[in-house]
Write an enzyme that holds these catalytic residues in place. Structure first.
Site, PDB file in Angstrom:
ATOM      1  N   SER A 159       0.855  -1.193   0.000  1.00 19.99           N
ATOM      2  CA  SER A 159       0.000   0.000   0.000  1.00 19.99           C
ATOM      3  C   SER A 159       0.889   1.240   0.000  1.00 19.99           C
ATOM      4  O   SER A 159       2.053   1.174   0.436  1.00 19.99           O
ATOM      5  CB  SER A 159      -0.872   0.007   1.259  1.00 19.99           C
ATOM      6  N   TYR A 172      -1.443  -0.949  10.369  1.00 19.81           N
ATOM      7  CA  TYR A 172      -1.583  -1.200   8.929  1.00 19.81           C
ATOM      8  C   TYR A 172      -0.305  -0.780   8.198  1.00 19.81           C
ATOM      9  O   TYR A 172       0.246  -1.529   7.392  1.00 19.81           O
ATOM     10  CB  TYR A 172      -2.790  -0.418   8.397  1.00 19.81           C
TER      11      TYR A 172
HETATM   12  N1  NAD Z   1      -8.746  -0.917  -1.262  1.00 22.93           N
HETATM   13  C1  NAD Z   1      -7.716  -0.093  -1.106  1.00 22.93           C
HETATM   14  O1  NAD Z   1      -7.840   1.141  -1.143  1.00 22.93           O
HETATM   15  C2  NAD Z   1      -6.342  -0.645  -0.859  1.00 22.93           C
HETATM   16  C3  NAD Z   1      -5.272   0.254  -0.889  1.00 22.93           C
HETATM   17  C4  NAD Z   1      -3.985  -0.223  -0.646  1.00 22.93           C
HETATM   18  C5  NAD Z   1      -3.777  -1.563  -0.392  1.00 22.93           C
HETATM   19  N2  NAD Z   1      -4.828  -2.415  -0.363  1.00 22.93           N
HETATM   20  C6  NAD Z   1      -4.544  -3.830  -0.062  1.00 22.93           C
HETATM   21  O2  NAD Z   1      -5.056  -4.666  -1.065  1.00 22.93           O
HETATM   22  C7  NAD Z   1      -5.420  -5.930  -0.495  1.00 22.93           C
HETATM   23  C8  NAD Z   1      -6.856  -6.277  -0.873  1.00 22.93           C
HETATM   24  O3  NAD Z   1      -7.700  -5.264  -0.369  1.00 22.93           O
HETATM   25  P1  NAD Z   1      -9.203  -5.092  -0.847  1.00 22.93           P
HETATM   26  O4  NAD Z   1      -9.442  -3.633  -0.990  1.00 22.93           O
HETATM   27  O5  NAD Z   1      -9.485  -6.023  -1.977  1.00 22.93           O
HETATM   28  O6  NAD Z   1      -9.952  -5.558   0.478  1.00 22.93           O
HETATM   29  P2  NAD Z   1     -11.312  -6.390   0.661  1.00 22.93           P
HETATM   30  O7  NAD Z   1     -11.750  -6.140   2.050  1.00 22.93           O
HETATM   31  O8  NAD Z   1     -12.247  -6.111  -0.453  1.00 22.93           O
HETATM   32  O9  NAD Z   1     -10.803  -7.906   0.522  1.00 22.93           O
HETATM   33  C9  NAD Z   1      -9.965  -8.487   1.506  1.00 22.93           C
HETATM   34  C10 NAD Z   1     -10.367  -9.948   1.652  1.00 22.93           C
HETATM   35  O10 NAD Z   1      -9.528 -10.532   2.656  1.00 22.93           O
HETATM   36  C11 NAD Z   1     -10.307 -11.502   3.331  1.00 22.93           C
HETATM   37  N3  NAD Z   1      -9.710 -11.779   4.634  1.00 22.93           N
HETATM   38  C12 NAD Z   1      -9.586 -10.934   5.686  1.00 22.93           C
HETATM   39  N4  NAD Z   1      -9.024 -11.564   6.727  1.00 22.93           N
HETATM   40  C13 NAD Z   1      -8.779 -12.840   6.325  1.00 22.93           C
HETATM   41  C14 NAD Z   1      -8.208 -13.974   6.954  1.00 22.93           C
HETATM   42  N5  NAD Z   1      -7.811 -13.935   8.235  1.00 22.93           N
HETATM   43  N6  NAD Z   1      -8.083 -15.121   6.247  1.00 22.93           N
HETATM   44  C15 NAD Z   1      -8.522 -15.182   4.962  1.00 22.93           C
HETATM   45  N7  NAD Z   1      -9.084 -14.129   4.324  1.00 22.93           N
HETATM   46  C16 NAD Z   1      -9.208 -12.974   4.989  1.00 22.93           C
HETATM   47  C17 NAD Z   1     -11.684 -10.835   3.459  1.00 22.93           C
HETATM   48  O11 NAD Z   1     -12.686 -11.792   3.722  1.00 22.93           O
HETATM   49  C18 NAD Z   1     -11.811 -10.148   2.109  1.00 22.93           C
HETATM   50  O12 NAD Z   1     -12.509 -10.959   1.172  1.00 22.93           O
HETATM   51  C19 NAD Z   1      -5.179  -5.794   1.012  1.00 22.93           C
HETATM   52  O13 NAD Z   1      -3.893  -6.292   1.326  1.00 22.93           O
HETATM   53  C20 NAD Z   1      -5.213  -4.295   1.223  1.00 22.93           C
HETATM   54  O14 NAD Z   1      -4.487  -3.888   2.360  1.00 22.93           O
HETATM   55  C21 NAD Z   1      -6.104  -1.994  -0.600  1.00 22.93           C
END
Ligand code: NAD
Length: 267
Positions: A159, A172
């Site tokens: 991120s 985070y």
């Molecule tokens: N959305 C953003 O703005 C953003 C920005 C920077 C980084 N990210 C990173 O991208 C990645 C995906 O994020 P996203 O936006 O798709 O989030 P999201 O919440 O849509 O998806 C995350 C998924 O992880 C699963 N999850 C959570 N804990 C878990 C566990 N203990 N075991 C198995 N599964 C688990 C959840 O059920 C969910 O389906 C993450 O690492 C997030 O930090 C997202």
């Protein structure tokens, strides 16, 4: 003489001609959410077999229906990646179900936006376990197999918070900075075995992870004002970078943190 533009957007470039070399690749995606889900569909469109692991069965089922509609070979695995040994168990299951593993994409993460002074040690441990330790567990198990076979691609979602000091992002941000360094050491240790390891570092992307924050009054405009591109990103904007870094064209690219952020880290 007509010249084919370098930025050709014809679908044939990516899919029919197998420009990426991903047809038949075996891909494990951790996370059926916004970014993991979009990437799973993109790998499937590129002809890969896709296994998706998530703790949430409903997310898996919804994604599974979309993968089935594409006619993609896919496997859904329900698991909580914070459990000890989960990474090894999931990779063993995927090797069994897909007959091999060529690409790992880790897209599991949680956030809890509070100042550092408010966190308990247990809350800190939990975020680090979900976001960082699960990368270690899965990537170590996948890497062991990939090093043995002499090729592989490991990707994990970092991120912009792994670089910038966002307020109320203590655990985070630490987990994302940890991912960057963990992947860089993996990249170095596995480079001679044909395994590349890279991080994708998005800025604000509209997914379930950010929906609650974006719903707060004025928050969307605040966040957009921080991005030189003047907008937030979409999950689909992660798919091209993920596919490229997984492709045959990226064999000499390793140890990078690729920012996909509309210029957020420039300012
Ligand atoms: N959305 C953003 O703005 C953003 C920005 C920077 C980084 N990210 C990173 O991208 C990645 C995906 O994020 P996203 O936006 O798709 O989030 P999201 O919440 O849509 O998806 C995350 C998924 O992880 C699963 N999850 C959570 N804990 C878990 C566990 N203990 N075991 C198995 N599964 C688990 C959840 O059920 C969910 O389906 C993450 O690492 C997030 O930090 C997202």
């Amino acid at each position: 003489m007509s010249v084919t533009p370098v930025m050709a957007t014809s679908p044939e470039v990516g899919v029919n001609a197998d420009w990426l070399g991903l047809h038949g690749a075996r891909v494990l995606i951790a996370g059926a959410g916004g970014i993991g889900g979009a990437c799973a569909l993109a790998y499937a469109r590129a002809g890969a077999s896709v296994a998706v692991v998530d703790r949430d069965q409903r997310s898996l089922d919804a994604l599974g229906a979309e993968l089935a509609a594409l006619g993609a070979k896919h496997e859904l695995i329900q698991a909580d990646l914070t459990e000890h040994g989960a990474g090894q168990r999931v990779v063993a299951d995927v090797l069994d179900r897909l007959g091999g593993l060529d690409v790992l994409l880790h897209a599991v993460g949680i956030n809890d936006r509070r100042p550092i002074l408010e966190f308990t040690e247990d809350e800190w441990d939990h975020i680090l376990r979900v976001n960082l330790s699960s990368v270690f567990g899965l990537a170590q198990a996948a890497g062991r197999h990939m090093v043995d076979q002499g090729h592989g691609r490991v990707l994990a979602l970092s991120s912009v918070s792994g670089l910038l000091a966002h307020h109320s992002h203590g655990p985070y941000a630490a987990s994302k900075g940890g991912i960057n360094q963990l992947l860089r050491v993996m990249a170095r240790e596995w480079a001679a075995s044909g395994v590349t390891v890279n991080a994708l570092a998005p800025g604000y992307i509209e997914t379930p992870l950010t929906a609650g924050e974006l719903a707060k009054p004025g928050k969307r405009a605040d966040l957009e004002s921080l991005v030189p591109a003047g907008r937030l990103g979409t999950p689909d904007e992660l798919t091209g970078p993920a596919l490229f870094l997984s492709s045959r064209h990226a064999g000499f690219i390793t140890g990078h943190v690729m920012y996909i952020d509309g210029g957020r880290t420039l300012v």
